[in-house]
Design a protein around this motif. Structure first.
Motif, PDB file in Angstrom:
ATOM      1  N   UNK A 440      -7.848   1.618   3.752  1.00  0.00           N
ATOM      2  CA  UNK A 440      -8.900   0.862   3.085  1.00  0.00           C
ATOM      3  C   UNK A 440      -8.574  -0.614   2.910  1.00  0.00           C
ATOM      4  N   UNK A 441      -7.291  -0.993   2.975  1.00  0.00           N
ATOM      5  CA  UNK A 441      -6.906  -2.354   2.601  1.00  0.00           C
ATOM      6  C   UNK A 441      -5.795  -2.893   3.476  1.00  0.00           C
ATOM      7  N   UNK A 442      -5.671  -4.222   3.465  1.00  0.00           N
ATOM      8  CA  UNK A 442      -4.594  -4.869   4.206  1.00  0.00           C
ATOM      9  C   UNK A 442      -3.316  -5.011   3.424  1.00  0.00           C
ATOM     10  N   UNK A 443      -3.394  -4.879   2.085  1.00  0.00           N
ATOM     11  CA  UNK A 443      -2.193  -5.006   1.243  1.00  0.00           C
ATOM     12  C   UNK A 443      -2.246  -3.961   0.145  1.00  0.00           C
ATOM     13  N   UNK A 444      -1.188  -3.183   0.015  1.00  0.00           N
ATOM     14  CA  UNK A 444      -1.042  -2.203  -1.054  1.00  0.00           C
ATOM     15  C   UNK A 444       0.031  -2.684  -2.025  1.00  0.00           C
ATOM     16  N   UNK A 445      -0.284  -2.621  -3.332  1.00  0.00           N
ATOM     17  CA  UNK A 445       0.636  -3.089  -4.352  1.00  0.00           C
ATOM     18  C   UNK A 445       1.008  -1.947  -5.290  1.00  0.00           C
ATOM     19  N   UNK A 446       2.222  -1.957  -5.756  1.00  0.00           N
ATOM     20  CA  UNK A 446       2.636  -1.071  -6.837  1.00  0.00           C
ATOM     21  C   UNK A 446       2.990  -1.947  -8.032  1.00  0.00           C
ATOM     22  N   UNK A 447       2.274  -1.706  -9.137  1.00  0.00           N
ATOM     23  CA  UNK A 447       2.398  -2.502 -10.358  1.00  0.00           C
ATOM     24  C   UNK A 447       2.045  -3.970 -10.055  1.00  0.00           C
TER      25      UNK A 447
END
Length: 504
Positions: A440-447
């Motif tokens: 779904x996205x180009x960047x995945x973040x944790x916190x």
């Protein structure tokens, strides 16, 4: 440069053309600006094509020095840029100074990147004259610049995503001249930067048509830029409506061209159960801070939050609402942005399934926070709730179960970012979400939160449609250069005829 001209920069000269319009600054006096159209775009693009015959064959070192010279000239105009930028956009001085540093930093980053040369992806298959049943010719491949590139400036980043922003920097680094369509929200800021590029062209001896600058507050110049037969690619950052219209024009040309449009996103945040229970209030406060940063005028603004059932959900909502209560109305970038934001908020508030937690009154060019809540079931039933509100408004989605959280993730449109707020004990819960969110996205973040896009080799600022028109590209980071290159194979070419970077 001492006095603003309100003119276009074409083939190295400040040129009048078209009717004039008045800028609409937040503070200070308006600027009289010439409104260019087809004629000005045509002249600038022809100058760019002429420049490409030389600029496209400059060495990497020559282009690196040119990019560094642009950065130096921008810094030399720092005081004037900050004054113009704060006046035109209402952004604070510290933000403009920081954005100027980001702008010059990415110019220098691209200079280092092209000096390294790895981006060229050079390949060589040596000739095998004795191979059976047929000999193999000598084959050499390299990435080459596409030609003149059209660039549109963004309203929310008058420096880093505008005249000498990431699109311009990456195109120039690739060896492509640029014709830039000025943003009417910050014409003075744009002209000062354009003059910095002009000065760098003179200082480094680049062809005068390497950079063109056409001011406009109508659609004519933008349409002309996209449809001009000499335009080889376009970089765009802006609204879905405007970007989609230009994308359609690019695809309907007799010869379609790549249109790299960033069109916006709602950048969902998924709060995992353990993190929600342990620190739901803290996450809610932090989300409110990210949501209202820059009056919510970031393409990575986290517009929705998905909560699991159970502990911490109420704490999140209460803390977020309390934090947003403390934020008053602030000036937005343009009257049009403010009007569009209020219409978006009113549209969400009109949905009967939506609960309103906070909606502050604002008028004219002001924007103020708004916060809504909806069940997971109702969010899934109302696709209009997944549309971007470009401003400090957000929706809290209360899912009824982990399965419903997964269903929400699967129903998302393409995004620039997706964020997981989680603790160590949330890994097993989060693991099934990652393959879904990755698509779904180009960047995945944790916190953390997505309102901060690092300019670096590894950054991807892009995503599946409708976040962007090309999911395989990024507009931030050194990978952005690939948008304006194309692979060329040379078969049995004498070394004297090869590009310099393929010789030897």
């Amino acid at each position: 440069m001492t006095d603003l001209t309100g003119r276009h920069l074409i083939a190295g000269e400040w040129t009048a053309g078209g009717e004039t319009f008045q800028s609409a600054p937040v503070t200070g006096d308006p600027v009289t600006v010439h409104c260019g159209g087809k004629a000005e775009v045509d002249a600038a693009m022809k100058a760019a094509e002429e420049a490409f015959l030389t600029y496209g064959w400059t060495s990497r070192e020559e282009r690196a020095k040119f990019l560094e010279a642009i950065a130096d000239e921008i810094e030399a105009r720092g005081e004037a840029l900050t004054a113009a930028g704060t006046s035109e956009t209402g952004l604070p001085e510290a933000r403009l100074n920081g954005e100027r540093g980001r702008t010059t930093g990415q110019l220098k980053l691209f200079a280092s990147h092209i000096r390294d040369g790895a981006y060229l992806d050079r390949r060589h298959d040596e000739a095998l004259p004795d191979r059976q049943p047929a000999p193999r010719p000598d084959l050499r491949m390299i990435e080459r610049p596409m030609g003149p590139v059209g660039v549109f400036g963004a309203s929310n980043f008058p420096l880093a995503f505008s005249t000498a922003g990431g699109d311009t920097a990456s195109a120039l680094a690739a060896g492509c001249p640029v014709v830039y369509k000025g943003h009417p929200g910050h014409p003075a800021t744009g002209e000062i930067v354009a003059d910095a590029i002009r000065a760098a062209i003179e200082k480094t001896g680049m062809p005068k048509g390497t950079f063109g600058f056409v001011q406009s507050n109508t659609t004519e110049a933008g349409e002309a830029l996209v449809t001009h037969p000499l335009t080889r690619a376009v970089g765009f950052t802006g609204s879905f409506r405007g970007g989609k219209a230009l994308f359609d024009l690019a695809m309907s040309r007799p010869e379609p061209i790549p249109f790299f449009g960033e069109l916006g996103a709602i950048n969902p945040v998924f709060v995992m159960p353990a993190a929600q229970g342990a620190r739901g209030g803290d996450i809610g406060t932090a989300w409110a801070g990210s949501l209202t940063m820059g009056v919510g005028q970031f393409c990575t603004n986290p517009g929705i939050v998905v909560l699991h059932p159970g502990d911490g959900a109420d704490a999140f909502v209460d803390a977020a609402r309390a934090a947003l209560e403390e934020v008053g109305p602030q000036p937005m970038l343009t009257d049009g942005v403010a009007s569009g934001y209020r219409k978006g908020v009113e549209g969400i508030a009109s949905v009967s399934a939506v609960k309103e937690h906070l909606r502050k009154d604002c008028s004219d060019r002001q924007g103020a926070p708004a916060m809504f809540e909806v069940s997971g079931k109702d969010w899934l039933a109302h696709p209009e709730l997944s549309e971007e509100m470009f401003g400090p408004a957000g929706i809290v989605i209360r899912a009824a179960s982990a399965d419903e959280v997964m269903q929400i993730a699967k129903e998302l449109h393409g995004q620039l970012t997706c964020t997981l707020q989680m603790d160590d004990s949330d890994v097993d819960t989060a693991k099934p979400l990652v393959p879904v969110l990755e698509r779904k996205a180009g960047r995945l973040l944790v916190n953390g939160f997505p309102t901060g896009v690092e300019v670096a080799d590894s950054m991807v600022h892009g995503g599946p449609y409708p976040a962007t028109t090309n999911f395989g590209a990024t507009s931030v980071g050194t990978l952005a250069i690939r948008r304006f290159l194309r692979p060329v194979c040379y078969q049995n070419m004498p070394e004297a005829l090869l590009p310099e970077d393929l010789r030897g």
